[in-house]
Structures are given as structure tokens and as C-alpha cells.
Scaffold this active site. Structure first.
Site, short mmCIF file in Angstrom:
data_model
loop_
_atom_site.label_atom_id
_atom_site.label_comp_id
_atom_site.label_asym_id
_atom_site.label_seq_id
_atom_site.Cartn_x
_atom_site.Cartn_y
_atom_site.Cartn_z
N ARG A 1 -1.26 -0.85 -8.43
CA ARG A 1 -2.62 -0.41 -8.09
C ARG A 1 -2.61 1.11 -8.25
O ARG A 1 -1.76 1.79 -7.67
CB ARG A 1 -2.98 -0.77 -6.66
CG ARG A 1 -4.35 -0.17 -6.27
CD ARG A 1 -4.58 -0.16 -4.76
NE ARG A 1 -4.60 -1.49 -4.22
CZ ARG A 1 -4.24 -1.79 -2.97
NH1 ARG A 1 -3.79 -0.85 -2.16
NH2 ARG A 1 -4.29 -3.04 -2.55
N ASP B 1 0.86 -1.20 0.00
CA ASP B 1 0.00 0.00 0.00
C ASP B 1 0.89 1.24 0.00
O ASP B 1 2.03 1.20 0.46
CB ASP B 1 -0.86 0.05 1.28
CG ASP B 1 -2.06 -0.87 1.22
OD1 ASP B 1 -2.38 -1.40 0.14
OD2 ASP B 1 -2.69 -1.06 2.28
#
Ligand code: FDA
Length: 304
Positions: free
Chosen positions: A176, A125
Site C-alpha cells: 500500500r 500498517d
């Protein structure tokens, strides 16, 4: 931002935990791994994949970081044992990045190696801009050490993202792509919605041009449509991209995309640090307070 949004955000630290828990309930699977398993199984049953996040950004010691890494190993073992369609998402601060960079690297490598042995995948992340260089450097280090089962996140609101894409191009990264949730100064990040969207659309195109697998992480209808146009125009097969959404957000649209045959992955956070996660998310992206307040008020009215 509406006045009631600001009021909710500034009052959050004073709101009792059970109430924060209630308003953030739909965004979190629960506190235990069984809760995550139930949520992921249910998503899998409806044709969707998941990425599991062990909540733990607020850790304060190396032991806590090791405990989070241990929890990830448990999650990976559980995913394999229960044959879940899921991988994991890891926050570097939860692995101790702010305490000891070498410890974070060591723990991340452990998790990535374990995931590789189980045929799974780890997404790093992306957190606030003080961590971007470290996250990208650790990602590069892992890839150069031969780890293929790891991906990174890029935030469209950061002005640097355009250059980061080019700097990563030689790795053909699995990315992502999200807008970015942290409050950043205007020198570092676009603030204007249209600029963020334009940056997102441009970055998506560039990543697809480079042949990268992209996790299209957005609930923004305009961006979803742009992405669908790209997918159709390039005749991408379903292994080349996936849509990603947060648990509890735009579920109808999510189900619709999955039914239409697009790979859809849902971000499933769980863990005992739910409170910090909830408050941080609400404070960092005040517009979310509006969604939650609106939703809560609607639910309360519906109960009357
Ligand atoms: P936007 O915020 O404009 O939302 C579009 C619409 O979606 C809204 O109008 C509303 O209808 C709905 N919506 C959005 N959020 C909602 C909510 N909480 N409740 C109800 N409705 C809501 N960020 C980051 O900095 N680092 C990261 O690693 C990640 N990881 C990540 C993974 C995944 C799978 C997703 C989907 C998102 C992230 N994010 C993230 C968060 C991301 O940066 C961004 O803050 C949010 O996705 C919101 O931006 P949207 O693109 O959805 O647009």
C-alpha cells in the site's frame, strides 16, 4: 497551515469526548464489530471492498495487545461467516511492538496464519519512523517463512522509501503506497507537498515496474490522475492494483472510481479506542483539522 487549524489541533485535548466523537464520526465505523460489519456490508453493496482496522494503538500492556490480536481473530471469523469483501489492517504498536518485539511478532504471525486459513489477507500498517525498520523486518520474516497473504505499507514522504523499495524487490511485495501521516523531522521526511507527490509518483512507477500489486492509497486528485495514466499506459488488469481511501473521505470520487471499474478498498477503523485514534490523527496531521473544522462548520450552518 491556517491559524484556525492550529488552534483546533492545540485545543483538541481539552475538547470534550462527545464533541471529538462527533467531529470524527464519519471517519470511524463505530465501537463494535457490528458497526464494522454494517459499514463493510454497505460498501460491498456498492461494489467496494474494505480493510478493517481494530483501533488500539494506545495499548499499555501485553494483555491489551493479546486482546487486540483476539479482536482481529474475531474480525477474520466474522468476515468469513458474513462473506464480506474485506481483509484486515494491523498496527504493530497495537500488537505490542513498543512493549515487546517478540510478542508483537508472535501475535502478528497468529493473525496472519488465521487469515491464511480463511483465505484472507493482512496489511501491516506503517506507523512513525521509529517503527519502520521493525515493520519491514517483520514483514520480511513472515514472507521468508512462507506467508504470502501479507502486505506492507510504504510512505512516500520518507526519504528512505526509495531504498526500501529496492531492498524489498526480491519479495515482489504487495504494497500500500500512501503519503505518510506522522510528523517526521526534515532529515527523514520530505515536508514540501510537491516533493512528497513527486516521491509518490516515482515510487508508484517503480513498484509497478517491479510487478508489485499496489494499493494506491490517496485522495489527492493529482496523484489519482497520475495513477490512472499509469494503469492505462501499462494496460494493467484489475488484479494488478487497487485504489484505497479512508472511510468518510472524498466519497464521491471514491464511488466514481468504483463505478468506472477500478477495484476500490475503503479503510474501515472501529473499536473502543476511537478517542485516541481521533485525537492522534488530528494532532499528527494538522491539515486534517482544517477539513474537519470546515466540514463541521458547514454541517452546523446547514442545521441552523
Ligand atoms: P492530501 O492530504 O493532500 O489530501 C488530498 C485531498 O483529499 C485533500 O485536499 C482533501 O480534499 C481530501 N482529504 C484528505 N484527507 C481528508 C480528510 N480526513 N477529510 C476530508 N477530506 C480529506 N498513513 C500512514 O502513515 N500509514 C498508513 O499505514 C496509512 N494507511 C492509509 C490507508 C489508506 C487506505 C489511506 C487512504 C491512507 C492511509 N494513510 C496512512 C494516510 C496517508 O498517509 C495520508 O496521510 C492521507 O491519505 C492524506 O494524504 P492524501 O494522499 O490523501 O493527500
Amino acid at each position: 497551515m491556517a491559524i484556525y487549524d492550529r488552534a483546533i489541533v492545540s485545543l483538541l485535548p481539552a475538547v470534550p469526548r462527545p464533541i471529538v466523537r462527533k467531529i470524527s464520526d464519519r471517519y470511524i465505523a463505530g465501537t463494535g464489530i457490528d458497526d464494522a460489519v454494517r459499514t463493510v456490508s454497505s460498501l460491498n453493496g456498492r461494489g467496494m471492498l474494505a480493510t478493517v482496522d481494530v483501533l488500539g494503538e494506545e495499548i499499555r500492556s501485553a494483555d491489551e495487545a493479546r486482546a487486540i490480536a483476539g479482536a482481529y481473530l474475531d474480525v477474520l471469523a466474522t468476515i468469513e461467516r458474513e462473506r464480506l469483501g474485506a481483509n484486515v489492517s494491523v498496527k504493530l504498536t497495537a500488537l505490542g511492538l513498543k512493549l515487546d518485539r517478540d510478542l508483537a511478532r508472535e501475535l502478528l504471525e497468529q493473525v496472519v496464519a488465521d487469515a491464511r486459513d480463511r483465505g484472507s489477507f493482512v496489511r501491516i500498517d506503517m506507523e512513525d519512523s521509529s517503527t519502520t525498520d521493525d515493520a519491514l523486518a517483520l514483514y520480511r520474516g513472515l514472507r521468508e517463512a512462507g506467508h504470502e497473504n501479507v502486505g506492507v505499507v510504504l510512505q512516500a514522504y520518507l526519504r528512505r522509501t526509495r531504498a526500501d523499495v529496492e531492498a524489498l524487490a526480491d519479495l515482489r511485495p504487495r504494497v500500500r503506497l500512501c503519503k505518510g501521516i506522522y510528523v517526521e523531522p526534515p532529515e527523514l521526511a520530505f515536508r514540501d507537498d510537491d516533493q512528497v507527490r513527486a516521491s509518490y509518483a516515482r515510487t508508484l512507477e517503480r513498484l509497478l515496474d517491479l510487478g508489485c500489486h499496489v494499493g494506491i492509497a490517496t485522495h489527492d486528485e493529482w496523484l489519482i490522475r497520475r495513477a490512472l495514466e499509469q494503469v492505462a499506459r501499462r494496460r494493467l488488469d484489475e488484479d494488478a492494483y487497487e485504489f484505497q481511501m479512508l472511510l468518510g473521505v472524498r466519497e464521491e470520487r471514491r464511488d466514481q472510481l468504483a463505478r468506472a471499474g477500478h477495484r476500490l478498498r475503503v479503510y474501515v477503523p472501529f473499536g473502543s479506542h476511537w478517542y485516541e485514534y481521533s485525537v492522534r490523527r488530528l494532532q499528527e496531521n494538522p491539515s486534517i483539522a482544517g477539513y474537519i473544522a470546515g466540514d463541521t462548520i458547514r454541517r452546523l450552518l446547514a442545521l441552523r
